[in-house]
Enzyme design. Structure first.
Site, PDB file in Angstrom:
ATOM      1  N   GLY A 124       0.815  -1.215   0.000  1.00  0.00           N
ATOM      2  CA  GLY A 124       0.000   0.000   0.000  1.00  0.00           C
ATOM      3  C   GLY A 124       0.838   1.250   0.000  1.00  0.00           C
ATOM      4  N   ALA A 125       2.027   1.180  -0.614  1.00  0.00           N
ATOM      5  CA  ALA A 125       2.914   2.345  -0.784  1.00  0.00           C
ATOM      6  C   ALA A 125       3.367   2.947   0.548  1.00  0.00           C
ATOM      7  CB  ALA A 125       2.240   3.423  -1.643  1.00  0.00           C
ATOM      8  N   ALA A 212       4.845  -2.613  -1.232  1.00  0.00           N
ATOM      9  CA  ALA A 212       5.557  -2.103  -0.055  1.00  0.00           C
ATOM     10  C   ALA A 212       5.759  -3.214   0.974  1.00  0.00           C
ATOM     11  CB  ALA A 212       4.791  -0.938   0.562  1.00  0.00           C
ATOM     12  N   ASP A 336       3.771  -5.087 -14.092  1.00  0.00           N
ATOM     13  CA  ASP A 336       3.591  -4.582 -12.730  1.00  0.00           C
ATOM     14  C   ASP A 336       3.353  -3.075 -12.674  1.00  0.00           C
ATOM     15  OD1 ASP A 336       3.385  -5.448 -10.076  1.00  0.00           O
ATOM     16  OD2 ASP A 336       5.290  -6.514 -10.188  1.00  0.00           O
ATOM     17  N   HIS A 451      -0.096  -4.748 -11.401  1.00  0.00           N
ATOM     18  CA  HIS A 451       0.319  -4.707  -9.997  1.00  0.00           C
ATOM     19  C   HIS A 451      -0.816  -5.232  -9.114  1.00  0.00           C
ATOM     20  CE1 HIS A 451       3.054  -3.415  -6.919  1.00  0.00           C
ATOM     21  NE2 HIS A 451       2.176  -2.606  -6.357  1.00  0.00           N
TER      22      HIS A 451
END
Length: 552
Positions: A124-125, A212, A336, A451
């Site tokens: 989730g970055a 992440a 991705d 992704h």
């Protein structure tokens, strides 16, 4: 017929009665009790949701041990996510009191003991995410039930702090950062200390994660803090070497947040931030997610871990010796970065709109900016080789996705695999590419795996919600669960209790073998030297140009 019905009913009752259950479990914090779900004859699942692995965290502080509780903690509901923005970054959700984990334990006719343990770290970055994942009609994406049942492993999912509260760093000892990584570490250490009581083997813990979360997995095995805790690791679409995985100028982001919430940017910054409303702090960490060819989104992902001198003593590329005895599997989805390129160059998804060739050149100029014009020209030549004078639009659009996939995911992952195998003692290395085409409608006909497309298969959604999938999707989900859980058991994805369609060779610095994973797999999907020309450009040619601009 009546007799048959009675026999079936009796068998079902016998099955539910005969499948074992843990009941109340004693942990270091106190007693916990989950729910036992009946799955079939002599098969059930003990599920524990919302077990605290640390105390409610202090602002910009490492997690501390939980003080414990009296009586029996009913671990039957997922707890709130850590405080984070909503997807539009207009409001927040979650709580600062969020350090909880969930456990799925498969049971047969006897209580399970000594099972391998798989600990999931969500992506989730570093901005959003939660231990249960997205939810549709009480069907949570990160439910560990299918993996645990089909692979006979224990699955653990955990929360960790994200966004400003998880990763803001002042760049000094006032607020060193990496709180989210420390949370992950605290959860892994808790599992190591307590999982035997749930039937798990504390000496056979595999951590796995995506995006992440995949980078976090890599950080955890590189950090000296986890020595002896982790046996194996799987990084899906993210490693510590990704360009978005480390913020090399964290002070700039911290000062920007401070200005937005009315705090000073000098010595008084961190004390002020510590007493600021947490919702305001979280919203002040807004990330700019609208890109362009000249300013790609990947350059704006500034919420990230930092080299803090403790959890990450130095640059991740120099820490692979810490993973010398850890088995490591890493891979990417073949397209991705499609989700990113859709923000940067929306025309790639418009069948009746051309994407100018100039966009390819502008994008490569932006990505090679630190090395200046010579690097950009070399990159343009590399990626347009073989185009001819008038390349078809599908080729132009696919090239743009390939450029960002290489830069954001593929090349860093290949580099991590090389570093792992070159530093390995007993640790084995495995490389993969996932290429089952995206199921999302309205995508171009040339589309591969975007992704996060792998998540539904790893977590067995084609089995959980069979009406939403074709048989081929159940095939690929079964393959992935088999490879992943075999690897967790033995360190070899081919060896374990689950049958696999193709023998997956280890990655070596001489052979560069990888497995392409999709529903059509056969021996032809064992391949070598993944996009070697482009890996060489980014790791050698590009790096050989002198730096003309500090990128961060």
């Amino acid at each position: 017929m009546a007799v048959l019905g009675i026999l079936i009913s009796a068998a079902l009752l016998l099955g539910s009665a005969s499948a074992a259950s843990l009941g109340v479990v004693y942990t270091e914090g106190g007693m916990v009790e989950g729910k036992n779900i009946w799955l079939g004859l002599f098969r059930s699942m003990d599920v524990f949701k919302g077990i605290p692995f640390a105390a409610p965290p202090g602002r910009f502080e490492k997690p501390k041990p939980h003080p414990g509780w009296d009586g029996v903690l009913k671990a039957t509901e997922f707890r709130k996510r850590c405080l984070q923005p909503n997807l539009l970054q207009t409001d927040t959700r979650g709580s600062e009191d969020c350090l909880y984990l969930n456990i799925w334990v498969p049971q047969g006719s006897k209580v399970s003991t000594g099972l391998p343990v798989m600990v999931w770290i969500y992506g989730g970055a570093f901005l959003v995410g939660g231990s249960q994942g997205a939810n549709f009609l009480d069907n949570y994406l990160y439910s560990g039930e299918e993996i645990a049942d089909r692979g006979n492993v224990i699955v653990v999912t955990l929360n960790y702090r994200v966004s400003t509260l998880g990763f803001l760093s002042s760049g000094d000892s006032d607020a060193p950062g990496n709180y989210g990584l420390w949370d992950q570490h605290a959860a892994i250490a808790w599992v190591h200390r307590n999982i035997a009581a749930f039937g798990g083997d504390p000496n056979n813990i595999t951590i796995f994660g995506e995006s992440a979360g995949g980078a976090s997995v890599n950080f955890q095995i590189l950090s000296p803090m986890n020595k002896g805790l982790i046996k194996r690791a799987i990084s899906q679409s993210g490693v510590a070497l990704c360009p978005w995985a480390v913020n090399r100028n964290p002070r700039a982001f911290a000062e920007e947040v401070a200005r937005k919430v009315g705090c000073p940017t000098d010595k008084g910054m961190v004390p002020c931030l510590k007493i600021t409303d947490p919702v305001a702090l979280t919203l002040a960490g807004h990330l700019e997610l609208t890109g362009s060819p000249s300013n790609p989104v990947v350059n704006n992902l500034v919420i990230a871990p930092v080299i803090d001198g403790e959890f990450l003593p130095e640059d991740p590329s120099r820490l692979f010796h810490n993973a010398a005895d850890i088995d490591y599997m890493a891979g990417i989805n073949d397209m991705d970065a499609h989700i990113f390129t859709g923000f940067d160059i929306p025309s790639i998804n418009q069948p009746f709109q051309d994407t100018p060739v100039e966009d390819v050149k502008t994008l490569l100029t932006a990505l090679t900016k630190p090395k200046g014009e010579p690097a950009a020209l070399a990159a343009i030549q590399e990626y347009t080789l073989g185009w001819g004078a008038d390349p078809p639009q599908s080729e132009v659009k696919k090239t743009i996705v390939a450029i960002e996939t290489d830069y954001i995911f593929l090349v860093p992952t290949q580099t991590a695999l090389y570093l792992h195998t070159n530093n390995a003692n007993t640790g084995r290395t495995y490389s993969y590419v996932f290429s089952e085409p995206s199921r999302l409608p309205l995508y171009p006909s040339w589309m591969g795996a975007d992704h996060a497309d792998d998540l539904q298969y790893v977590f067995g959604k084609p089995f959980t919600t069979p009406l939403g999938y074709w048989p081929r999707h159940r095939d690929v989900s079964g393959y992935m669960i088999a490879y992943w859980t075999n690897f967790a058991k033995t360190g070899d994805p081919n060896n374990g209790d689950s049958k696999v369609p193709v023998t997956w060779p280890a990655f070596t610095s001489a052979g560069h073998q990888f497995l392409e994973i999709n529903s059509k797999m056969n021996q032809d999907y064992v391949k070598q030297k993944l996009r070697t020309r482009f890996v060489y450009y980014w790791t050698s040619t590009f790096m050989s140009f002198p730096t003309v601009l500090d990128s961060k």
